[in-house]
Design a protein around this motif. Structure first.
Motif, PDB file in Angstrom:
ATOM      1  N   UNK A  17      44.110  29.593  27.612  1.00 38.86           N
ATOM      2  CA  UNK A  17      43.036  30.416  28.164  1.00 38.86           C
ATOM      3  C   UNK A  17      43.145  30.633  29.666  1.00 38.86           C
ATOM      4  N   UNK A  18      44.388  30.545  30.184  1.00 39.09           N
ATOM      5  CA  UNK A  18      44.636  30.724  31.607  1.00 39.09           C
ATOM      6  C   UNK A  18      45.484  31.971  31.844  1.00 39.09           C
ATOM      7  N   UNK A  34      38.112  41.944  47.315  1.00 40.14           N
ATOM      8  CA  UNK A  34      37.261  40.923  47.937  1.00 40.14           C
ATOM      9  C   UNK A  34      36.534  40.023  46.950  1.00 40.14           C
ATOM     10  N   UNK A  35      37.223  39.655  45.910  1.00 36.77           N
ATOM     11  CA  UNK A  35      36.634  38.712  44.950  1.00 36.77           C
ATOM     12  C   UNK A  35      36.765  37.287  45.482  1.00 36.77           C
ATOM     13  N   UNK A  36      35.762  36.464  45.212  1.00 38.53           N
ATOM     14  CA  UNK A  36      35.753  35.053  45.602  1.00 38.53           C
ATOM     15  C   UNK A  36      36.091  34.197  44.372  1.00 38.53           C
ATOM     16  N   UNK A  37      36.425  32.963  44.630  1.00 36.89           N
ATOM     17  CA  UNK A  37      36.605  32.001  43.542  1.00 36.89           C
ATOM     18  C   UNK A  37      35.314  31.944  42.716  1.00 36.89           C
ATOM     19  N   UNK A  38      35.444  32.017  41.403  1.00 36.20           N
ATOM     20  CA  UNK A  38      34.253  31.993  40.538  1.00 36.20           C
ATOM     21  C   UNK A  38      33.787  33.382  40.137  1.00 36.20           C
ATOM     22  N   UNK A  39      34.257  34.421  40.847  1.00 34.74           N
ATOM     23  CA  UNK A  39      33.877  35.792  40.482  1.00 34.74           C
ATOM     24  C   UNK A  39      34.595  36.202  39.203  1.00 34.74           C
ATOM     25  N   UNK A  40      33.962  37.116  38.492  1.00 34.98           N
ATOM     26  CA  UNK A  40      34.535  37.558  37.225  1.00 34.98           C
ATOM     27  C   UNK A  40      35.244  38.893  37.355  1.00 34.98           C
ATOM     28  N   UNK A  41      36.227  39.110  36.538  1.00 35.54           N
ATOM     29  CA  UNK A  41      36.912  40.404  36.482  1.00 35.54           C
ATOM     30  C   UNK A  41      37.446  40.594  35.068  1.00 35.54           C
ATOM     31  N   UNK A  42      38.035  41.756  34.840  1.00 34.92           N
ATOM     32  CA  UNK A  42      38.573  42.040  33.512  1.00 34.92           C
ATOM     33  C   UNK A  42      40.093  42.067  33.581  1.00 34.92           C
ATOM     34  N   UNK A  43      40.724  41.365  32.674  1.00 33.31           N
ATOM     35  CA  UNK A  43      42.188  41.415  32.552  1.00 33.31           C
ATOM     36  C   UNK A  43      42.505  42.243  31.311  1.00 33.31           C
ATOM     37  N   UNK A  48      45.317  47.770  24.736  1.00 27.72           N
ATOM     38  CA  UNK A  48      44.055  47.748  24.001  1.00 27.72           C
ATOM     39  C   UNK A  48      43.258  46.455  24.089  1.00 27.72           C
ATOM     40  N   UNK A  49      43.888  45.371  24.586  1.00 31.12           N
ATOM     41  CA  UNK A  49      43.153  44.097  24.668  1.00 31.12           C
ATOM     42  C   UNK A  49      42.560  43.900  26.055  1.00 31.12           C
ATOM     43  N   UNK A  50      41.303  43.501  26.095  1.00 29.65           N
ATOM     44  CA  UNK A  50      40.607  43.225  27.345  1.00 29.65           C
ATOM     45  C   UNK A  50      40.009  41.826  27.283  1.00 29.65           C
ATOM     46  N   UNK A  51      40.082  41.125  28.409  1.00 30.31           N
ATOM     47  CA  UNK A  51      39.441  39.807  28.486  1.00 30.31           C
ATOM     48  C   UNK A  51      38.548  39.717  29.718  1.00 30.31           C
ATOM     49  N   UNK A  57      41.537  31.037  41.942  1.00 28.08           N
ATOM     50  CA  UNK A  57      42.556  30.859  42.983  1.00 28.08           C
ATOM     51  C   UNK A  57      43.826  31.554  42.554  1.00 28.08           C
ATOM     52  N   UNK A  58      44.886  30.753  42.254  1.00 30.87           N
ATOM     53  CA  UNK A  58      46.147  31.339  41.808  1.00 30.87           C
ATOM     54  C   UNK A  58      46.152  31.642  40.317  1.00 30.87           C
ATOM     55  N   UNK A  59      45.107  31.155  39.643  1.00 30.85           N
ATOM     56  CA  UNK A  59      45.002  31.516  38.236  1.00 30.85           C
ATOM     57  C   UNK A  59      43.587  31.978  37.922  1.00 30.85           C
ATOM     58  N   UNK A  60      43.400  32.372  36.677  1.00 28.25           N
ATOM     59  CA  UNK A  60      42.076  32.797  36.234  1.00 28.25           C
ATOM     60  C   UNK A  60      41.827  32.232  34.853  1.00 28.25           C
ATOM     61  N   UNK A  61      40.577  31.949  34.597  1.00 25.95           N
ATOM     62  CA  UNK A  61      40.169  31.356  33.320  1.00 25.95           C
ATOM     63  C   UNK A  61      39.642  32.483  32.415  1.00 25.95           C
ATOM     64  N   UNK A  62      40.127  32.550  31.189  1.00 30.66           N
ATOM     65  CA  UNK A  62      39.581  33.550  30.261  1.00 30.66           C
ATOM     66  C   UNK A  62      38.273  33.035  29.668  1.00 30.66           C
ATOM     67  N   UNK A  63      37.213  33.839  29.796  1.00 34.12           N
ATOM     68  CA  UNK A  63      35.896  33.432  29.291  1.00 34.12           C
ATOM     69  C   UNK A  63      35.645  33.977  27.897  1.00 34.12           C
TER      70      UNK A  63
END
Lengths: 234, 234
Positions: A17-18, A34-43, A48-51, A57-63
């Motif tokens: 999930x990283x 200008x996103x901060x640590x903890x901010x959400x975005x879409x990968x 067709x797949x969105x997360x 930081x250097x990685x992101x957690x998939x929620x």
């Protein structure tokens, strides 16, 4: 309807999930958007797949995995030289057409110096247009920056600059190469780009393209470009 | 810059300096476009050749061969349900994109009843836009008629009606069939066409098409449709 930034990722960046972010993506998320640590975005994987993801930081957690039906499989950033009039209409139409991010820039021939209130206005228009057109997400409108700053802000290998004069390949032809998950497309001001601007864009990895044999106005060109790119989903 | 009507002809209609007009073309030239004997128009073969012709009844005399560089090889008629606002912008953008003829129609959900002065205004806008975009010819703007009258006015086998809802093929797919020298494309009013209008259009030989998965405004749809059709020249 969420107003979240979107980035395209390659599947090998995904582990459990990283998401392991590239240096370019880290720069884009934290410096440009200008996103901060903890901010959400879409990968998005571009097919067709969105997360929903959270920056760490250097990685992101998939929620969670998102279900999208009215969004394009490609992430389009429109870099647009601010026209003297009609930018509201550009924001409205390009939102309807599925743009992910609009980056207004000040070019040599840009006459307008927008007030900070303008940005709020454009964001409101984008939000209304996203709702009307039944999109799942609201495009991001960035603060206007200089054309030179814009040239180096975006991380994608597919960068096009539209130019009315000169013997450049048509955008439609360039879109036929496959595997384009993020596209940056730049359109010029009234009177067009200067020769120096085109040269600098080429240096920065942009491909100059034509939108056809007729000369389009500064407010028509982005809508035409977006029409062609959004039809790539077909 | 000439404001002349254009029709597409098949090469076998051409004999020496005469064009033998089909019954449909005769109807279109004299009933829809209201041309008289002796009036001039442009005949095009759809693959780049244009001739200046003079109407002589069931045939037409070729006066000269024209050189065109900024015109489309296909003749596009836009049949557009008059929107409440923004029609000036539709005329302007579609002229830039190479439309040959704009036929405004009054549909069930059309709210506007345009004054006769409006037609002059639209013609002036088309003329200015043709000049700005460096076209060789000014598009024709017809007088508004009812949707029903519009359905039967135009002689072409390639008739499309854009519809935001429903599971129709994308316009881009339909354009991939070759040999389309004249295209009639219809776009709807705010709120869309009624079911009955779509049914009547299908009866009249129209193919319903989609412009993508997002819902476009009445003023955006014609610009998107024209962008896709005009890119067929590539």
């Amino acid at each position: 309807m969420a107003q979240l930034q979107r980035i395209a990722i390659a599947l090998d960046q995904l582990q459990q999930n990283q998401i392991w972010l590239t240096a370019q993506q880290q720069h884009y998320l934290s410096r440009v958007l200008r996103l901060q640590k903890g901010d959400r975005f879409i990968a998005m994987d571009g097919i067709g797949k969105w997360w929903l993801a959270q920056l760490e930081g250097k990685e992101a957690q998939i929620l969670e995995t998102l279900t999208v039906e009215t969004e394009l499989p490609i992430s389009i950033t429109l870099m647009v030289a601010l026209p003297k009039n009609g930018f509201d209409e550009v924001v409205r139409c390009c939102t309807e057409l599925g743009v992910a991010c609009i980056a207004p820039v000040m070019s040599d021939r840009t006459l307008l110096n927008p007030s900070p209130q303008k940005l709020e206005r454009w964001q409101r228009i984008a939000s209304e247009a996203a709702e009307q057109s039944e999109r799942s997400f609201v495009p991001t409108i960035l603060e206007p920056v200089s054309f030179e700053a814009g040239l180096s802000s975006f991380a994608t290998n597919h960068k096009y600059i539209c130019e009315g004069r000169g013997n450049y390949p048509h955008l439609k032809k360039c879109l036929q190469q496959t595997g384009q998950t993020t596209i940056l497309i730049a359109t010029g001001p009234e009177g067009g780009w200067t020769e120096k601007e085109i040269d600098n864009a080429i240096q920065a990895g942009f491909q100059p393209v034509s939108l056809g044999r007729r000369i389009l106005r500064a407010v028509t060109a982005p809508i035409v470009a977006l029409s062609l790119i959004s039809a790539c989903e077909v």
